[in-house]
Design a protein around this motif. Sequence first.
Motif, mmCIF file in Angstrom:
data_model
loop_
_atom_site.group_PDB
_atom_site.id
_atom_site.type_symbol
_atom_site.label_atom_id
_atom_site.label_comp_id
_atom_site.label_asym_id
_atom_site.label_seq_id
_atom_site.Cartn_x
_atom_site.Cartn_y
_atom_site.Cartn_z
ATOM 1 N N VAL A 49 25.948 44.415 36.275
ATOM 2 C CA VAL A 49 26.741 43.181 36.184
ATOM 3 C C VAL A 49 27.812 43.376 35.117
ATOM 4 O O VAL A 49 27.525 43.912 34.034
ATOM 5 C CB VAL A 49 25.855 41.968 35.807
ATOM 6 N N VAL A 50 29.040 42.941 35.403
ATOM 7 C CA VAL A 50 30.094 42.976 34.406
ATOM 8 C C VAL A 50 30.635 41.565 34.198
ATOM 9 O O VAL A 50 30.901 40.839 35.157
ATOM 10 C CB VAL A 50 31.216 43.963 34.790
ATOM 11 N N VAL A 51 30.728 41.158 32.918
ATOM 12 C CA VAL A 51 31.264 39.844 32.544
ATOM 13 C C VAL A 51 32.554 40.102 31.768
ATOM 14 O O VAL A 51 32.529 40.709 30.702
ATOM 15 C CB VAL A 51 30.272 39.053 31.666
ATOM 16 N N SER A 52 33.675 39.655 32.320
ATOM 17 C CA SER A 52 34.967 39.967 31.705
ATOM 18 C C SER A 52 35.718 38.708 31.300
ATOM 19 O O SER A 52 35.760 37.723 32.046
ATOM 20 C CB SER A 52 35.835 40.775 32.671
ATOM 21 N N LEU A 65 38.655 43.353 36.881
ATOM 22 C CA LEU A 65 37.594 43.106 37.865
ATOM 23 C C LEU A 65 37.984 43.595 39.248
ATOM 24 O O LEU A 65 37.138 44.023 40.036
ATOM 25 C CB LEU A 65 37.239 41.616 37.898
ATOM 26 N N SER A 66 39.276 43.555 39.579
ATOM 27 C CA SER A 66 39.747 44.081 40.866
ATOM 28 C C SER A 66 39.540 45.590 40.937
ATOM 29 O O SER A 66 39.165 46.127 41.988
ATOM 30 C CB SER A 66 41.222 43.737 41.077
ATOM 31 N N LYS A 67 39.771 46.275 39.826
ATOM 32 C CA LYS A 67 39.524 47.727 39.778
ATOM 33 C C LYS A 67 38.030 48.029 39.910
ATOM 34 O O LYS A 67 37.625 48.983 40.586
ATOM 35 C CB LYS A 67 40.070 48.313 38.472
ATOM 36 N N ILE A 76 28.120 43.394 40.297
ATOM 37 C CA ILE A 76 28.392 41.955 40.377
ATOM 38 C C ILE A 76 29.375 41.578 39.272
ATOM 39 O O ILE A 76 29.192 41.945 38.113
ATOM 40 C CB ILE A 76 27.092 41.137 40.239
ATOM 41 N N ARG A 77 30.417 40.825 39.649
ATOM 42 C CA ARG A 77 31.525 40.544 38.739
ATOM 43 C C ARG A 77 31.567 39.060 38.361
ATOM 44 O O ARG A 77 31.539 38.190 39.234
ATOM 45 C CB ARG A 77 32.848 40.956 39.416
ATOM 46 N N ILE A 78 31.659 38.798 37.051
ATOM 47 C CA ILE A 78 31.712 37.428 36.523
ATOM 48 C C ILE A 78 32.947 37.300 35.640
ATOM 49 O O ILE A 78 33.191 38.156 34.786
ATOM 50 C CB ILE A 78 30.440 37.089 35.721
ATOM 51 N N ALA A 98 35.005 37.504 42.440
ATOM 52 C CA ALA A 98 34.108 37.175 41.332
ATOM 53 C C ALA A 98 32.930 36.350 41.831
ATOM 54 O O ALA A 98 33.089 35.434 42.642
ATOM 55 C CB ALA A 98 34.867 36.419 40.248
ATOM 56 N N PHE A 99 31.745 36.668 41.335
ATOM 57 C CA PHE A 99 30.509 35.993 41.728
ATOM 58 C C PHE A 99 30.420 34.603 41.100
ATOM 59 O O PHE A 99 29.998 33.644 41.736
ATOM 60 C CB PHE A 99 29.333 36.874 41.294
#
Length: 319
Positions: A49-52, A65-67, A76-78, A98-99
Motif C-alpha cells: 500500500v502506498v499513501v501519498s 501515484l500514476s507512475k 493499492i494507492r491512497i 486511487a483506492f
Amino acid sequence: MRTVLFVDDEQPIRNALERMYLERDDLRCLFAASGQEGLEIMEKEEVWVVVSDYLMPGMRGIEFLSKVKARWPHTIRIMMTAYADLSIAIDAINKSEAFRFVTKPWNNQELMEIVDEALMRYQLVQTLGAEDETVYLSLAQTVELKDPYTKGHCDRVARYAVALGKAVGFTEQQLEEIKHGSWLHDCGKIGVPERVLNFPGRLNEDDMESVMQHPRWGSEVARQAHMSEQVVNVILYHHERFDGAGYPSGLKGDEIPIEARIVAIADVFDALYSDRPYRKAYSLERAIEIMQEMTATHFDPELIKTFLPLAEQEACSHE
C-alpha cells in the motif's frame, strides 16, 4: 511482510505517521520525502500500500501515484491532501485509480482502518490471482473464521449450487465456475469488522451499510485478480432479488446472471438450515417452506422448482 509506504515532503507529517504506527508489529512502514524517493524505494521493496501527499515539490502526488499504477498495478494507492477539493479527488480517481482519498488533518483510527482495508485488498488480489482452487477454499475458510456460525457455509453453498447447476444442464466448466464463485461469494466480508458479523441483534444503519458493501468490495478484488466473469457475477450479485429489491444494483428477474440466481438460492437455503448468531437452525421442512414463501420476491421460480427436491436429497445425504 505487509509493507506500507508513506510519501510526504513534510518531516512533521512523516514523524506523526511513524508515531501512529509505532505499536504495530504486524506491518512494516517505509517513508519517503518525495515522489522520486518513493519510486526508488518501490524499485527495491515489495510495497503493498502506498499513501501519498497531493501537494509536493517536483513530482505531485497524482503524477507519483500514476507512475505507481503503471509500474506496480497491484499496489493499492491512497491519496492524502490538506485540500478537500472535488477536482483533486476526481483527478486522483481517474488518473491514478486511487483506492481512497484522505484529508488532512486525518483521524488516526479512520486512517488505520483505511490502510488495513487496503492491505487486505492487496493480499486478497494476490491470493485470488494464484488460480489454485485449494487457495480459493482456504480463503473461504479464512472468511468463515471471522464468523464461527458460518463454518462450512461456503462449501455447503457450493454443493447445493453445483447440484442445481447440474440439474439445469450446466457444462463441466460452468460447474467449476459455480463452485469457485460459491466458495468466494462472501470473500468481501474480509473487509467487514468481526464485531459486525457476530452481532447478535439488529444492526444499526452504518453497520448494515458496511455489510451490504461486501459484494461490491469482493467483486472488485476478483476483477483485479482477473477471475472469470461468472465468478465475479456470483460475488457481486448473490444478494440481488428476483423482484428487484436486492443489493447492490437492484437487478430484477433475468437481469441477474443465472449463476448468481443459483448461488443466491443455495446461500439462503444454507443460512436457514444452519445455526446463526441470532437464531437456531430451522428444521429441513420449515426451511423448505420458507424458501417456497420467498419465491415470489427473492428467487427465480423455475430454479426453485428444480432446487427444492435436490435440497432435500443433499441435506439428507450429508446428515
